[in-house]
Design an enzyme around this catalytic site. Structure first.
Site, short mmCIF file in Angstrom:
data_model
loop_
_atom_site.label_atom_id
_atom_site.label_comp_id
_atom_site.label_asym_id
_atom_site.label_seq_id
_atom_site.Cartn_x
_atom_site.Cartn_y
_atom_site.Cartn_z
N ARG A 128 9.75 -24.69 -0.55
CA ARG A 128 10.68 -23.82 -1.29
C ARG A 128 11.77 -23.25 -0.38
O ARG A 128 12.92 -23.10 -0.80
CB ARG A 128 9.92 -22.69 -1.97
CG ARG A 128 9.12 -23.16 -3.18
CD ARG A 128 8.43 -22.03 -3.90
NE ARG A 128 7.53 -22.56 -4.90
CZ ARG A 128 7.84 -22.71 -6.20
NH1 ARG A 128 9.01 -22.34 -6.66
NH2 ARG A 128 6.96 -23.22 -7.05
N GLU B 28 20.47 -13.42 -26.63
CA GLU B 28 20.76 -13.71 -25.22
C GLU B 28 22.25 -13.99 -25.05
O GLU B 28 22.88 -13.54 -24.08
CB GLU B 28 19.96 -14.93 -24.74
CG GLU B 28 18.44 -14.73 -24.74
CD GLU B 28 17.70 -15.92 -24.15
OE1 GLU B 28 18.20 -16.53 -23.20
OE2 GLU B 28 16.60 -16.24 -24.66
N ASN C 262 23.16 -20.59 -22.49
CA ASN C 262 23.61 -19.29 -21.95
C ASN C 262 24.83 -19.48 -21.07
O ASN C 262 25.74 -18.65 -21.09
CB ASN C 262 22.48 -18.61 -21.18
CG ASN C 262 21.57 -17.79 -22.10
OD1 ASN C 262 22.01 -16.80 -22.68
ND2 ASN C 262 20.33 -18.25 -22.26
N LEU D 123 12.40 -18.20 -6.79
CA LEU D 123 13.19 -18.14 -5.55
C LEU D 123 12.45 -17.35 -4.47
O LEU D 123 11.77 -16.36 -4.75
CB LEU D 123 14.54 -17.49 -5.85
CG LEU D 123 15.39 -18.30 -6.84
CD1 LEU D 123 16.47 -17.43 -7.48
CD2 LEU D 123 16.00 -19.51 -6.15
N HIS E 289 16.11 -13.12 -19.20
CA HIS E 289 14.71 -13.47 -19.44
C HIS E 289 14.38 -13.32 -20.91
O HIS E 289 14.74 -12.30 -21.52
CB HIS E 289 13.80 -12.57 -18.58
CG HIS E 289 12.35 -12.88 -18.79
ND1 HIS E 289 11.75 -13.97 -18.20
CD2 HIS E 289 11.41 -12.27 -19.53
CE1 HIS E 289 10.48 -14.00 -18.57
NE2 HIS E 289 10.24 -12.99 -19.38
#
Ligand code: NHR
Ligand code: GAR
Length: 215
Positions: free
Chosen positions: A63, A172, A16, A91, A107
């Site tokens: 994280r 995509e 992508n 995230l 997605h």
């Protein structure tokens, strides 16, 4: 108007990312950042002499610390727009809020169907006849942000996960550059209540019917 600075986040193959680079967008790709040191997409970016960086999530205790380091790297490039392109780390809310309205994801499903991972396997298991992909603004809730553009493909009788993934991936590579172009041209708007507006041609009024109807 000066081109927007775009930062692309990857974790793997980077197809992508390559589609975005090949689309001649009115944007400057300021950096490609990966959380995976071995991501194949990093080699492709280096071959094109783009600045690359690795922020390895394994080097951080939690994280929040990883996301802070990632944000720090993104901000070194004065990013106007941040693109998740096969980026595999969830995230934190603090990170997402810092980039709200300028953080997009592609997605591999027709959201809100099949959020999360293993979308093609789950689509085959569910027996859907139509599958696809979605570009959306990233919000705190995983894969639930306002939808910008979607492409639908048929699921064929003998599809394997790989065959279906390849059919979706082709789309995509079409819709992500389109969404980014709209953003860069200032034709995308996001209202505070999460509605997306796009100044574009109206959709054609035909349906994708799968399997095809016979009259
Ligand atoms: N973060 C937020 N807050 N919101 C979204 O909508 C996000 C996001 C981060 C990534 C991409 C998403 C996808 O398109 C994305 C959207 C990773 C996972 C995941 O479970 C799920 C969805 C997406 C990306 N990641 C595991 C984790 O623990 C790790 C999985 C792995 O390394 O293979 O972070 O599908
Ligand atoms: C793409 O199909 C993308 O939609 C998906 O992973 C693939 C990455 O391919 N993203 C996710 O599953 C995010 N969790 P690429 O690295 O060749 O672009």
């Amino acid at each position: 108007m000066a081109d927007k600075n775009v930062v692309i986040l990857i974790s793997g193959r980077g197809s992508n990312m390559e589609a975005l680079l090949e689309a001649n967008l009115p944007a400057r790709v300021a950096a490609v950042i990966s959380n995976e040191p071995g991501a194949r997409g990093l080699d492709a970016a280096r071959r094109r002499n783009l600045p690359t960086a690795v922020v390895d999530h394994r080097a951080f205790g939690n994280r929040a610390a990883f996301d802070a380091a990632l944000a720090n790297e993104i901000d070194r490039h004065s990013a106007h727009l941040v693109l998740l392109a096969g980026f595999m780390r969830i995230l934190t809310a603090a990170f997402v809020r810092a980039y709200e309205g300028r953080l997009l994801n592609i997605h591999p499903s027709l959201l809100p169907a099949f959020p999360g991972l293993d979308t093609h396997r789950r689509a085959l298991q569910a027996g859907v006849r139509i599958h696809g992909c979605t570009v959306h603004f990233v919000t705190v809730e995983l894969d639930h942000g306002p939808i910008i553009i979607q492409a639908a493909v048929p699921v064929l009788p003998d599809d394997t996960e790989d065959a279906l993934a390849a059919r979706v991936l082709n789309e995509e590579h079409r819709i992500y550059p389109q969404a980014v172009r709209w953003f860069c041209e200032g034709r995308l708007s996001l209202t505070p209540d999460g509605r997306v507006g796009i100044a574009c041609a109206p959709a054609p009024m035909h349906a994708l019917i799968s399997p095809p109807a016979e009259t």
